[in-house]
Design an enzyme around this catalytic site. Sequence first.
Site, PDB file in Angstrom:
ATOM      1  N   GLY A  12       0.777  -1.238   0.000  1.00 15.85           N
ATOM      2  CA  GLY A  12       0.000   0.000   0.000  1.00 15.85           C
ATOM      3  C   GLY A  12       0.806   1.284   0.000  1.00 15.85           C
ATOM      4  N   ASN A  14       1.619   3.015  -2.653  1.00 14.29           N
ATOM      5  CA  ASN A  14       0.902   3.941  -3.552  1.00 14.29           C
ATOM      6  C   ASN A  14      -0.349   4.480  -2.872  1.00 14.29           C
ATOM      7  OD1 ASN A  14       1.922   4.246  -6.519  1.00 14.29           O
ATOM      8  ND2 ASN A  14       2.339   2.115  -5.970  1.00 14.29           N
ATOM      9  N   LEU A  85      -4.853  -7.448  -6.510  1.00 14.27           N
ATOM     10  CA  LEU A  85      -4.497  -8.640  -7.282  1.00 14.27           C
ATOM     11  C   LEU A  85      -5.688  -9.461  -7.769  1.00 14.27           C
ATOM     12  CD1 LEU A  85      -1.325  -9.805  -5.331  1.00 14.27           C
ATOM     13  CD2 LEU A  85      -1.484  -8.454  -7.430  1.00 14.27           C
ATOM     14  N   LEU A  87      -9.527  -9.717  -9.899  1.00 14.48           N
ATOM     15  CA  LEU A  87     -10.291  -9.021 -10.946  1.00 14.48           C
ATOM     16  C   LEU A  87     -11.560  -8.442 -10.335  1.00 14.48           C
ATOM     17  CD1 LEU A  87     -10.394 -11.247 -14.167  1.00 14.48           C
ATOM     18  CD2 LEU A  87      -9.461  -8.936 -13.930  1.00 14.48           C
ATOM     19  N   ASN A 102      -6.350   1.916 -12.949  1.00 20.96           N
ATOM     20  CA  ASN A 102      -5.350   0.983 -12.410  1.00 20.96           C
ATOM     21  C   ASN A 102      -3.962   1.470 -12.798  1.00 20.96           C
ATOM     22  OD1 ASN A 102      -4.285  -1.440 -11.240  1.00 20.96           O
ATOM     23  ND2 ASN A 102      -4.119  -2.343 -13.274  1.00 20.96           N
ATOM     24  N   HIS A 104      -0.043  -0.132 -13.603  1.00 20.23           N
ATOM     25  CA  HIS A 104       0.737  -1.354 -13.819  1.00 20.23           C
ATOM     26  C   HIS A 104       2.204  -0.944 -13.983  1.00 20.23           C
ATOM     27  CE1 HIS A 104       1.308  -5.541 -14.900  1.00 20.23           C
ATOM     28  NE2 HIS A 104       2.179  -5.103 -15.794  1.00 20.23           N
ATOM     29  N   ASP A 145      -5.197  -5.904 -17.177  1.00 19.42           N
ATOM     30  CA  ASP A 145      -4.226  -4.953 -17.762  1.00 19.42           C
ATOM     31  C   ASP A 145      -4.561  -4.525 -19.190  1.00 19.42           C
ATOM     32  OD1 ASP A 145      -2.734  -5.191 -15.392  1.00 19.42           O
ATOM     33  OD2 ASP A 145      -1.600  -6.888 -16.172  1.00 19.42           O
ATOM     34  N   GLU A 174       5.783   5.965  -9.972  1.00 16.72           N
ATOM     35  CA  GLU A 174       4.366   5.811  -9.599  1.00 16.72           C
ATOM     36  C   GLU A 174       3.943   6.902  -8.620  1.00 16.72           C
ATOM     37  OE1 GLU A 174       3.602   1.088 -10.192  1.00 16.72           O
ATOM     38  OE2 GLU A 174       4.308   1.680  -8.218  1.00 16.72           O
TER      39      GLU A 174
HETATM   40  C1  GRF Z   1       2.770  -1.179  -7.800  1.00 18.88           C
HETATM   41  O1  GRF Z   1       4.018  -1.391  -8.397  1.00 18.88           O
HETATM   42  C2  GRF Z   1       1.680  -1.103  -8.850  1.00 18.88           C
HETATM   43  O2  GRF Z   1       2.142  -0.682 -10.094  1.00 18.88           O
HETATM   44  C3  GRF Z   1       1.209  -2.521  -8.961  1.00 18.88           C
HETATM   45  O3  GRF Z   1       1.312  -3.044  -7.666  1.00 18.88           O
HETATM   46  C4  GRF Z   1       2.331  -2.359  -6.956  1.00 18.88           C
HETATM   47  C5  GRF Z   1       1.740  -1.945  -5.632  1.00 18.88           C
HETATM   48  O4  GRF Z   1       2.726  -1.502  -4.747  1.00 18.88           O
HETATM   49  N1  GRF Z   1      -0.113  -2.590  -9.538  1.00 18.88           N
HETATM   50  P1  GRF Z   1       2.329  -0.822  -3.378  1.00 18.88           P
HETATM   51  O5  GRF Z   1       1.454  -1.820  -2.601  1.00 18.88           O
HETATM   52  O6  GRF Z   1       1.577   0.432  -3.690  1.00 18.88           O
HETATM   53  O7  GRF Z   1       3.619  -0.560  -2.683  1.00 18.88           O
END
Ligand code: GRF
Length: 190
Positions: A12, A14, A85, A87, A102, A104, A145, A174
């Site tokens: 988490g 992000n 993770l 759908l 989303n 990626h 994706d 990100e």
């Molecule tokens: C990120 O790299 C994102 O692109 C992918 O999952 C990862 C999540 O990382 N979908 P975090 O849990 O936000 O550290």
Amino acid sequence: MRNIAIFASGTGTNAERIISYFQAGNTARVRLILCNKSTAGVVERAKKYGIECQIFSPAELKETSLVLDWLEEYEIDYIVLAGFLLLLPSVIIDRYGDRIVNIHPSLLPKFGGKGMYGERVHAAVIEAGESRSGITIHHVNGQLDEGAVIFQAEVPVLPGDTPETLAARIHELEYTHYPRIIEQEILKIQ
Ligand code: GRF
């Protein structure tokens, strides 16, 4: 003020950046974290910021209206996937349409799809001898994706990179772009 729900399954980092970005402004706020794993790091992060968190099982997501009911109860306008993770079921995609985003950690369509998550993505990029990797922020359409691309940004893959060093470079990218692209998309909602 729009209400955001973040779906996350893991650490988490992000989600945390998105929470604090919107706490500093008045476009939207993160109202709810939705997580399929009670031990995931994102649950503790949500607590730290006083954000409500709801936990569900994969079966509850797929076979019941529990999650959709929460989205209504918390008056969610916009859905952000951040390391989620599973759908999303079509009832949620149909309800929210292009108000789901989303991120990626590769330059889609390269290195996306089944099994391509976490460090596996970066290991595959290095293994393929790519000189560039990056991030893709995209709409969500029910296929892993595959939604329409909103934004991409690149970083170099450096000689001697490991999945960990490349992941760290991509995570920084990100954090720089995901919150502001989410805000840009939310501002388009009528
Ligand atoms: C990120 O790299 C994102 O692109 C992918 O999952 C990862 C999540 O990382 N979908 P975090 O849990 O936000 O550290």
